[in-house]
Design a protein around this motif. Structure first.
Motif, short mmCIF file in Angstrom:
data_model
loop_
_atom_site.label_atom_id
_atom_site.label_comp_id
_atom_site.label_asym_id
_atom_site.label_seq_id
_atom_site.Cartn_x
_atom_site.Cartn_y
_atom_site.Cartn_z
N HIS A 15 0.72 -1.16 -0.02
CA HIS A 15 -0.12 0.09 -0.03
C HIS A 15 0.77 1.45 0.02
O HIS A 15 2.02 1.28 0.51
CB HIS A 15 -0.94 -0.08 1.27
CG HIS A 15 -1.91 -1.23 1.40
ND1 HIS A 15 -2.72 -1.47 0.41
CD2 HIS A 15 -1.80 -2.16 2.19
CE1 HIS A 15 -3.61 -2.51 0.74
NE2 HIS A 15 -2.93 -2.92 1.83
N VAL A 126 -8.23 -0.70 8.81
CA VAL A 126 -8.96 -1.89 8.18
C VAL A 126 -9.36 -2.88 9.40
O VAL A 126 -8.51 -3.46 9.98
CB VAL A 126 -8.14 -2.59 7.25
CG1 VAL A 126 -9.23 -3.82 6.84
CG2 VAL A 126 -8.04 -1.67 5.96
N VAL A 142 -7.14 3.08 6.60
CA VAL A 142 -8.24 3.60 5.87
C VAL A 142 -8.39 4.99 5.59
O VAL A 142 -8.66 5.62 6.61
CB VAL A 142 -9.52 2.80 6.27
CG1 VAL A 142 -10.68 3.08 5.03
CG2 VAL A 142 -9.55 1.50 6.30
N LEU A 152 -6.59 2.61 0.84
CA LEU A 152 -5.58 2.03 2.06
C LEU A 152 -4.27 2.64 1.81
O LEU A 152 -3.71 2.99 0.80
CB LEU A 152 -6.00 0.48 1.57
CG LEU A 152 -7.12 -0.22 1.63
CD1 LEU A 152 -7.13 -1.63 1.31
CD2 LEU A 152 -7.87 0.13 2.91
#
Length: 518
Positions: A15, A126, A142, A152
């Motif tokens: 991410h 999350v 998040v 994310l």
């Protein structure tokens, strides 16, 4: 050496690191992340890079370019053929955006990863709320957008600043009664309006009350005084909460920076000459509209009428997007508890704040960092260069390079970047140019006024005598003298010294999405 509690274990590329804000510090964070090979995404609520800076683009920073360009950003720009501006020149906010931030944001390494007109509504993790601890550090962030979409993130660097969250008029920290009334809101200006430029028509020929005792107020008062020389009927009142303006004017024990009084001395000259009406001890309690004019009411019942009100009352951080994160904030300033004693404005100016990085900015929420002006909470002593070092340290920590993360340094002038003889001289040069005068006129005016001071008796009388000698309009001369501040030193009447500044001027400019020392 083990990493401190509260820093993410690292970023693995699954991410991106989300950076909130495409101002100077946000883009510097992106530059450091890029150099370390970390995927990133920049979310900017405005329509362009440096959107908040554009709004104070008419303000000249009081430090030269060399202290306003991040090192990683400069390396990327120069590799693309960018030529740095004169490093000793002093940019305006607009020049900072046009010559630095926009070229940086347009680099191919940056442009695909910056998203404009995207506001962040909230941040969570999350599958876990703020209460749950198990698995928290492994859960991605998040980042919920105002559109309802979720992004994310491996970590979040919040460089959104404080420009959009100014302090209120109310003296007790609560909005003054009536302040939110739409009829009244149209008569209230935020800090640093462009009095001599795009906002001129709103102030020309009108009575403005400036509320506040900081350098933003002083900047606006000086600009209004200049406008009053050009536009008949323009009048100015300065309303301060305190019973004395000594602290606002700087100097002595009230100021950790030697020479901070120069700007204040200029304002005092305008007050003493009657160009600015000063009302002290005016704690704003309510504001109303009577016959189309604003009326400010103090806690003791005194009133002040105004055509326009400038709320130069400072800024505050908004942590509402992070309510589902675990933050440990100082109860006074709203910054991390570790940083608070280092930046307390009761003890420090921007020139006395020591360099700091990931260690002081770490929160109990692993991987979340507020940086830049927002990291300082309500303290107005932030330096742009400090923000650059913050994000360099944080990005090093996120990649596990703890040697670099802990090696926090700050390259500033010996006197501190926020004490700015250069910026002070630039202010005089700008004013002389607006009046169509030669660049050497301000220094010649001060030299002549100091020679006349022993016989004239007052600075105002000495300035008028000097104006006659140099064939300058006396009102313009008085305006230049106000800008010159404490170059007027009644204790030094040696003409040989008259061209030298008696002290350096400290001016906190607003930037990086909030208030900052340029």
């Amino acid at each position: 050496m083990a990493q401190p509690v509260g820093v993410a274990a690292g970023v693995d590329g699954s991410h991106p690191v989300v950076v909130i804000g495409a101002g100077p510090v946000g883009l510097a964070a992106a530059a450091h992340l890029h150099e370390r090979g970390v995927p990133f995404m920049v979310l900017e609520a405005g329509p362009s890079a440096g959107a908040a800076v554009v709004e104070w683009g008419h303000v000249r920073l009081f430090s030269p370019w060399r202290y306003n360009i991040d090192h990683a950003a400069r390396r990327l720009l120069e590799a693309a053929g960018w030529i740095a501006p004169d490093l000793e020149a002093l940019p305006t906010g607009a020049e900072l955006v046009e010559a630095y931030l926009q070229p940086l944001a347009k680099l191919p390494q940056f442009a695909p990863h910056i998203h404009y007109d995207v506001a962040v509504a909230a941040i969570g993790r999350v599958g876990v709320d703020r209460v749950r601890s198990a698995g928290r550090e492994q859960a991605p962030f998040v980042v919920r957008l105002a559109t309802g979409d979720d992004v994310l993130a491996a970590a979040v660097i919040d460089a959104s600043g404080t420009w959009r969250t100014p302090n209120v008029l109310g003296a007790n920290g609560l909005p003054a009664h009536g302040e939110a009334d739409p009829r009244i809101a149209t008569l209230i200006e935020g800090a640093l309006p462009d009095v001599l430029g795009t906002d001129r028509a709103r102030f020309a020929g009108r009575h403005t009350v400036v509320v506040g005792a900081g350098h933003s107020a002083a900047n606006t008062l000086l600009a209004l005084a200049e406008l009053a020389e050009q536009e008949p009927g323009t009048t100015i009142t300065w309303a301060t909460r305190g019973g004395s303006i000594d602290r606002a004017l700087g100097g002595g024990d009230a100021d950790a920076l030697p020479g901070r009084g120069a700007l204040g001395t200029g304002i005092k000259l305008l007050v003493d000459s009657g160009r600015i009406a000063l009302v002290t001890g005016f704690a704003v309690h309510a504001v109303d509209v009577v016959n189309g004019h604003a009326v400010l009411t103090a806690a003791d019942g005194h009133t002040l009428p105004a055509d326009r009100i400038v709320a130069a009352t400072g800024f505050r951080p908004d942590h509402s997007i992070a309510t589902e994160l675990r933050l440990d904030l100082d109860p006074v300033l709203g910054c991390t508890r570790t940083l608070a004693p280092l930046i307390d404005p009761n003890e420090h100016s921007c020139g006395t704040v020591r360099p700091h990085g990931v260690g002081e900015l770490t929160q109990p929420e692993p991987g979340y960092f507020a940086v830049g002006m927002k990291s300082y909470g309500r303290a107005p002593t932030f330096l742009m260069a400090t923000g650059y070092e913050q994000v360099r340290s944080i990005t090093a920590a996120l990649t596990g390079d703890w040697t670099a993360a802990r090696d926090v340094q700050l390259d500033l002038p010996a006197t501190g970047v926020c004490s700015a003889t250069q910026g002070y001289q630039a202010m005089l040069d700008d004013a002389a140019a607006r009046y169509g005068l030669a660049p050497d006129i301000p220094s010649r005016l001060i030299s002549a006024a100091l020679r006349h001071l022993p016989t004239a008796g007052t600075v105002t009388a000495a300035t008028r005598a000097a104006a006659d000698e140099l064939d300058i309009d006396p009102d313009i001369a008085l305006q230049l003298a106000a800008l010159a501040g404490n170059q007027f030193d009644p204790t030094d009447q040696n003409p040989a010294n008259s061209g030298l500044p008696r002290a350096e001027l400290s001016l906190v400019a607003v930037g990086s999405g909030g208030g900052c020392c340029g």
